[in-house]
Scaffold this motif. Structure first.
Motif, short mmCIF file in Angstrom:
data_model
loop_
_atom_site.label_atom_id
_atom_site.label_comp_id
_atom_site.label_asym_id
_atom_site.label_seq_id
_atom_site.Cartn_x
_atom_site.Cartn_y
_atom_site.Cartn_z
N GLU A 161 21.79 69.04 44.77
CA GLU A 161 22.19 68.83 43.37
C GLU A 161 22.86 67.47 43.19
OE1 GLU A 161 22.16 70.30 39.38
OE2 GLU A 161 21.08 70.74 41.24
N ILE A 162 23.65 67.04 44.18
CA ILE A 162 24.22 65.69 44.11
C ILE A 162 23.10 64.67 44.03
CG2 ILE A 162 25.69 64.00 45.27
CD1 ILE A 162 27.06 66.32 46.72
N GLU A 163 22.06 64.86 44.84
CA GLU A 163 20.93 63.93 44.85
C GLU A 163 20.16 64.00 43.53
OE1 GLU A 163 18.94 65.42 48.26
OE2 GLU A 163 20.10 64.21 49.69
N ALA A 164 20.09 65.19 42.93
CA ALA A 164 19.38 65.34 41.65
C ALA A 164 20.10 64.56 40.55
CB ALA A 164 19.28 66.82 41.27
N ILE A 165 21.44 64.62 40.56
CA ILE A 165 22.20 63.85 39.56
C ILE A 165 21.93 62.36 39.75
CG2 ILE A 165 24.49 63.28 38.68
CD1 ILE A 165 25.42 66.04 39.73
N ALA A 166 21.93 61.93 41.01
CA ALA A 166 21.70 60.51 41.29
C ALA A 166 20.30 60.08 40.86
CB ALA A 166 21.88 60.25 42.79
N LEU A 215 33.69 70.90 43.71
CA LEU A 215 33.53 69.91 42.65
C LEU A 215 32.07 69.79 42.22
CD1 LEU A 215 34.82 67.77 40.86
CD2 LEU A 215 34.61 66.14 42.76
N VAL A 216 31.16 69.83 43.18
CA VAL A 216 29.73 69.76 42.85
C VAL A 216 29.34 70.95 41.99
CG1 VAL A 216 27.38 69.67 43.74
CG2 VAL A 216 29.21 68.60 45.02
N GLN A 243 31.06 72.54 39.88
CA GLN A 243 31.51 72.33 38.50
C GLN A 243 30.59 71.33 37.78
OE1 GLN A 243 34.08 74.02 37.15
NE2 GLN A 243 33.72 73.10 35.15
N ALA A 244 30.22 70.25 38.46
CA ALA A 244 29.32 69.26 37.86
C ALA A 244 27.94 69.86 37.60
CB ALA A 244 29.21 68.04 38.77
N ALA A 245 27.51 70.74 38.49
CA ALA A 245 26.17 71.33 38.39
C ALA A 245 26.02 72.27 37.21
CB ALA A 245 25.83 72.06 39.69
N GLN A 246 27.13 72.65 36.58
CA GLN A 246 27.04 73.53 35.41
C GLN A 246 26.55 72.78 34.16
OE1 GLN A 246 30.29 76.15 34.47
NE2 GLN A 246 30.97 76.26 36.59
N PHE A 247 26.56 71.45 34.21
CA PHE A 247 26.27 70.68 33.00
C PHE A 247 24.92 71.02 32.35
CE2 PHE A 247 24.83 66.63 30.96
CZ PHE A 247 25.68 66.70 29.86
N PRO A 248 23.81 71.06 33.11
CA PRO A 248 22.53 71.39 32.46
C PRO A 248 22.56 72.73 31.74
CG PRO A 248 22.15 70.48 34.63
CD PRO A 248 23.61 70.75 34.54
N ARG A 249 23.16 73.72 32.37
CA ARG A 249 23.24 75.04 31.75
C ARG A 249 24.16 75.00 30.52
NH1 ARG A 249 21.32 79.18 29.51
NH2 ARG A 249 22.77 80.92 29.31
N GLN A 250 25.24 74.23 30.60
CA GLN A 250 26.14 74.10 29.46
C GLN A 250 25.42 73.46 28.27
OE1 GLN A 250 29.25 75.10 28.91
NE2 GLN A 250 29.61 75.99 30.92
N ALA A 271 31.63 61.13 43.86
CA ALA A 271 32.43 60.69 42.72
C ALA A 271 31.57 59.97 41.70
CB ALA A 271 33.57 59.79 43.19
N VAL A 272 30.64 59.17 42.17
CA VAL A 272 29.72 58.45 41.27
C VAL A 272 28.93 59.44 40.42
CG1 VAL A 272 27.63 57.04 41.18
CG2 VAL A 272 29.51 56.36 42.66
N GLN A 273 28.49 60.53 41.03
CA GLN A 273 27.69 61.51 40.29
C GLN A 273 28.55 62.30 39.30
OE1 GLN A 273 24.95 60.34 40.92
NE2 GLN A 273 25.61 59.50 42.90
N VAL A 274 29.79 62.57 39.66
CA VAL A 274 30.70 63.22 38.71
C VAL A 274 30.91 62.31 37.50
CG1 VAL A 274 33.06 64.07 38.34
CG2 VAL A 274 31.84 64.62 40.47
#
Length: 581
Positions: A106-111, A494-495, A497-504, A559-562
């Protein structure tokens, strides 16, 4: 999971594939409707990483009980190497615990997706018309318009991000008595600009200084031609000129908030084109308008009330408490009659309509919804229609009510607000409460540097990440995703929490509630601040460890992805992320 597919999309696809398999095995009937199947984080993180209601919503169609169907689903899901555990909760919910490799992907997907992380196709290309602001063109934009303007604009952006083509529309009420008063008020200022002492502004006229430039422009254009002329000679000209000038002012005020509409629909043009007559004819042909006696207002005893025969819309057929007149006794259109024709025009060009109104319009919601329901019936397709009511905002300064503005005459303008605290503060603050809830806007508190100020708290998270990246660069360390396996439990939290964004985004778009994104960003900022603060108690948990470059580079990459998710969320709200505070 491909590098550009988000975790929620990937696991929704996995659930779908399992349901396909159960259909093939005749556990589920072929073609079972899956529209209500959801894959989302459980309310309590202790229950797992993801939860699905698939068994709950499909059991009836499968002619079984939810728990039995859940057992079939769990049996197949448990064979997936990316799922550590699949467990049944309650009557048939399924909780999933995921392998950490999912979060690293998921970190890589955000990047990979960057600004498109969270974007979806859920809207399926269905055009939504969002009408917001639509203030009468009789003065500058003020606080009463600001909250609805921001809510409407953020909603439009959210719907676009979720896959809807969106039309941002402003309805210009330029055909009623108020614009006639505007013209007369402008005529006073016109005479003033030519040197006449006009004295006190008469009661009922618009007193604000904003009309002085309009009077000056009229004087420059027409000289003294209309000083002593009868009203019939100048009223229409002055109305058109004044409305045009006011709309230029309104556009400029909205631009200060970063708001730009696609369409400005004129009520005067609508009426001149005969749209209300066309709407009435269509409604009569479908037995939705008839000539009848208007009932006396409910709950009132009016001694001089006389029943008058008027053309009435059959709004009771669609849930209203009485049929509503579309014309007045003098033959002119009622507000409702004009609005009905306007919504008929919008319905011809969109698949869904959303109006953002002030809470003082609550009494007209039922009748307009009845009208759109009638139009849907006539068009042979359902036209979803929603009205979002926005409560007023109380302006304070250190807890005390704010004095009025000299520019406007009796209210604080949007320009006043933006000039004092900035566009981003105004926009974000307007979305920190549900629109139907009362709000206080305290000029002192919205610029306060504290956790209690959501605007600052979210911006500070982004600025803190930027500062950390600059410090790391000074040490010669740059973000890298080459050793993400070095990340531990704190980073995984932390990831998640960030990964919830698409669903949100999908949930907020589906509910038509952009404030959910502001709430989510606050939670994500809190998660990052908590992660950053771990280093205050344990030096090994600091993001920058000069003696461990690979771990530092991995933490920086996270941190960059957050920061990217924060930027994406702020962009939906029309707010810019800052590099430093």
């Amino acid at each position: 999971m491909s590098e550009t597919q988000t975790l929620h999309a990937a696991f929704a696809a996995k659930i779908d594939a399992v349901l396909d398999a159960l259909e093939a095995e005749a556990v589920l009937p072929a073609g079972v409707a899956r529209g209500n199947v959801a894959v989302e984080p459980p309310r309590d993180p202790a229950h797992g990483d993801l939860s699905t209601n698939a068994a709950m919503v499909l059991a009836k169609q499968a002619k079984t009980n939810p728990h039995a169907l859940a057992e079939k689903l769990v049996e197949k899901l448990s064979t997936d190497p990316l799922i550590e555990a699949a467990e049944i909760a309650g009557p048939g919910f399924i909780n999933l615990r995921l392998d950490d490799s999912n979060w690293l992907r998921e970190i890589e997907a955000i990047a990979a997706l960057q600004g498109d992380y969270g974007r979806s196709t859920r809207g399926a290309g269905r055009t939504v018309n969002v009408e917001y602001v639509s203030a009468n063109p009789t003065g500058p934009m003020h606080m009463g318009h600001c909250r609805g303007a921001v809510v409407g604009d953020a909603l439009a952006a959210l719907l676009e991000y979720a896959g809807h083509p969106v039309v941002r529309e402003y309805y210009v009420n330029d055909a009623g008595a108020q614009v006639q008063t505007l013209a007369r008020s402008a005529h006073l200022r016109y005479r003033e600009a030519l040197g006449e002492d006009i004295g006190e502004i008469p009661e009922g006229f618009y007193p604000g200084d904003y009309l002085k430039p309009i009077g000056k422009a009229l004087a420059d254009e027409f000289g003294d031609s209309y000083v002593g002329a009868p009203e019939s000679e100048w009223l229409t000209i002055f109305r058109e000129k004044s409305v045009a000038a006011m709309m230029d002012m309104i556009r400029a005020d909205l631009a200060m908030l970063g708001i730009h509409h696609d369409v400005f629909s004129s009520e005067a043009v609508l009426q001149a084109a005969g749209k209300p007559e066309a709407a009435e004819a269509w409604l009569r042909s479908h037995d939705l308008v008839y000539d009848g006696l208007l009932e006396a207002p409910k709950g009132k005893v009016l001694e001089d009330w006389e029943a008058v025969e008027l053309p009435l819309f059959r709004s009771t057929r669609f849930g209203d408490d009485q049929d509503r007149p579309i014309r007045k006794s003098d033959g002119n259109w009622t507000y409702f009659g004009a609005d009905l024709a306007y919504h008929m025009q919008k319905a011809e060009q969109a698949d869904e309509l959303i109006d953002i109104w002030g809470a003082d319009h609550a009494g007209t919601v039922k009748r307009i919804k009845a009208a759109v329901a009638a139009l849907s019936e006539g068009q042979g397709k359902p036209i979803p229609f929603d009205v979002k009511l926005v409560q007023m905002v109380q302006l304070l300064r250190n807890g005390e009510p704010v004095k009025m503005s000299k520019r406007s005459g009796n209210f604080i303008t949007i320009a006043d607000m933006v000039e004092e605290v900035g566009k981003d503060v105004v926009r974000f603050t307007m979305l920190t409460r549900k629109p139907e809830a009362q709000m206080d806007f305290d000029f002192a508190k919205v610029v306060e540097a504290s956790k209690d100020n959501p605007v600052f708290y979210v911006q500070y998270a982004h600025a803190r990440i930027s500062s950390t990246l600059r410090k790391a660069a000074a040490e010669g360390i740059t973000p890298s995703g080459d050793h993400l396996d070095l990340l531990g439990v704190d980073e995984m939290s932390l990831v998640k929490q960030a990964a919830q964004f698409p669903r949100q985004v999908e949930a907020a778009a589906q509910a038509r509630e952009p404030h959910r994104i502001a709430f989510y960003l606050y939670d994500l900022a809190a998660a990052f601040h908590a992660y950053w603060n771990l280093g205050n108690d344990d030096a090994e948990k600091r993001i920058i460890l000069t003696d461990n470059v690979d771990l530092t580079a991995s933490r920086l990459f996270l941190a960059v992805q957050v920061a990217q998710v924060i930027r994406n969320g702020l962009a939906l709200l029309g707010v810019e992320a800052v590099e430093e505070l």
